[in-house]
Design a protein around this motif. Structure first.
Motif, PDB file in Angstrom:
ATOM      1  N   HIS A 115      -7.796 -55.733 -24.006  1.00  0.00           N
ATOM      2  CA  HIS A 115      -6.402 -55.779 -23.560  1.00  0.00           C
ATOM      3  C   HIS A 115      -6.058 -54.555 -22.728  1.00  0.00           C
ATOM      4  O   HIS A 115      -5.418 -54.661 -21.668  1.00  0.00           O
ATOM      5  CB  HIS A 115      -5.461 -55.867 -24.752  1.00  0.00           C
ATOM      6  N   ILE A 138      -5.245 -55.554 -18.924  1.00  0.00           N
ATOM      7  CA  ILE A 138      -3.830 -55.745 -18.662  1.00  0.00           C
ATOM      8  C   ILE A 138      -3.088 -54.420 -18.499  1.00  0.00           C
ATOM      9  O   ILE A 138      -2.370 -54.218 -17.517  1.00  0.00           O
ATOM     10  CB  ILE A 138      -3.204 -56.609 -19.771  1.00  0.00           C
ATOM     11  N   GLU A 193      -2.914 -60.273 -13.588  1.00  0.00           N
ATOM     12  CA  GLU A 193      -1.820 -61.222 -13.649  1.00  0.00           C
ATOM     13  C   GLU A 193      -2.355 -62.643 -13.525  1.00  0.00           C
ATOM     14  O   GLU A 193      -3.490 -62.865 -13.088  1.00  0.00           O
ATOM     15  CB  GLU A 193      -0.813 -60.954 -12.520  1.00  0.00           C
ATOM     16  N   LEU A 195      -4.332 -65.633 -20.043  1.00  0.00           N
ATOM     17  CA  LEU A 195      -3.329 -65.129 -19.102  1.00  0.00           C
ATOM     18  C   LEU A 195      -3.152 -66.042 -17.893  1.00  0.00           C
ATOM     19  O   LEU A 195      -2.143 -65.972 -17.197  1.00  0.00           O
ATOM     20  CB  LEU A 195      -3.739 -63.721 -18.641  1.00  0.00           C
TER      21      LEU A 195
END
Length: 326
Positions: free
Chosen positions: A129, A133, A139, A164
């Motif tokens: 993570h 991100i 994105e 995602l």
């Protein structure tokens, strides 16, 4: 209590089971009856002497990832009580019957998961993570290349990127391609028989990808940079292949406005680690409860067989997490 100890650095057979004192409870700590502990490459480095005789903040005993039952709470702990099932990243001490964890690093184990599954989550998914991100700013509808896509952090990153809504490329041995597709990869690249940079150039029609997560280091560095599209980001989270002779195509870096970011969790301050755990917990823990994210378990070993578990990882035999049980 029983714990894994060793008197000298060396091969996996230096690890022995022995008796040690239980950790002392501090104001922000949970004492945990350890039911399972994840095995990570940092443990191998610890055993070989790569960190000297480290104290990762809590213990010189090996192991950075636990799942178990709370047996005592410190005076300043909030939100946890004795009897709670918890999992989380610790500053050493996981290879023992009792461990301690700063409650701000602890997470409740979803009811649908057992201890072995829980012990296979936090180190790899928190790292994934953070790289994908928080640092990589991935994105939805972007493209990402995850190296070692069948490994612990790599497999977690494939799952998170897919969840995602990104398009996911992953390198892995051909025998693991079914797994990485199951985890969510759109394209699997056989790093033994294919040049990943050529495959990325072909599949993206020369545009490159928006983000790359790399564990290998120098042997991949130049090709990674050449595989990034305009404004692309490379997050370096490992150097398994070494650091010597890494070549930098500066023209590509300059004219494509690329960014290169390095990160190592172990050397972060406690406050930063608290933030990493909190961000992961808030965003992704409910997805495990719903079964939308799953830990990938390779094998389990009893605590006394920690040496055999290390040998399996060193020999490159594991696909997914190796977990010790106590």
């Amino acid at each position: 209590m029983k714990a894994i100890i060793f008197d000298q650095f060396g091969a996996a057979d230096v690890l022995k089971i022995g008796e040690v004192l239980e950790p002392v409870l501090r104001p922000h700590d949970l004492l945990v009856r350890t039911r399972a502990a994840g095995v990570n490459r940092a443990d191998l480095t610890h055993r070989r002497g790569g960190y000297g005789r480290p104290d990762f903040g809590d213990s010189t005993i090996m192991g950075l990832e636990i799942a178990g039952d709370v047996i005592a709470v410190g005076d300043e702990v909030r939100g946890f009580a004795a009897g709670d099932r918890v999992m989380g990243i610790v500053g050493g001490g996981a290879y023992a019957e009792v461990s301690r964890i700063d409650y701000r690093m602890a997470m409740p184990i979803p009811a649908s998961l057992d201890y072995v599954q829980a012990a296979a989550i936090t180190e790899v998914f928190v790292t994934a993570h953070e790289a994908l991100i928080h640092l990589g700013r991935l994105e939805a509808r972007e493209t990402v290349l995850v190296h070692a896509g069948a490994g612990g952090v790599g497999g977690a990153a494939v799952q998170l990127a897919h969840a995602l809504g990104a398009t996911v490329f992953a390198t892995a041995q051909s025998s693991a391609h079914d797994l990485v597709h199951k985890l969510g990869a759109d394209h699997a690249i056989d790093y033994e028989k294919e040049d990943f940079a050529e495959v990325i150039a072909r599949l993206t029609e020369g545009r490159g990808v928006d983000l790359i997560l790399d564990f290998i280091g120098a042997p991949y560095f130049e090709r990674n940079v050449n595989s990034l599209g305009f404004g692309g980001r490379l997050v370096q989270i490992g150097i398994m292949g070494g650091i010597e002779n890494a070549k930098m195509p500066l023209d590509r870096l300059l004219y494509r406005h690329l960014q290169i970011i390095g990160t190592v969790m172990k050397s972060r301050t406690q406050d930063v680690k608290h933030g990493m755990s909190r961000r992961f917990k808030e965003r992704w823990l409910p997805e495990f409860a719903k079964g939308r994210l799953v830990p990938v378990i390779d094998s389990t070993f009893p605590l006394a067989a920690a040496g055999a578990a290390h040998k399996r990882m060193e020999d490159g035999l594991n696909v997914g997490k190796i977990v010790l049980t106590t």
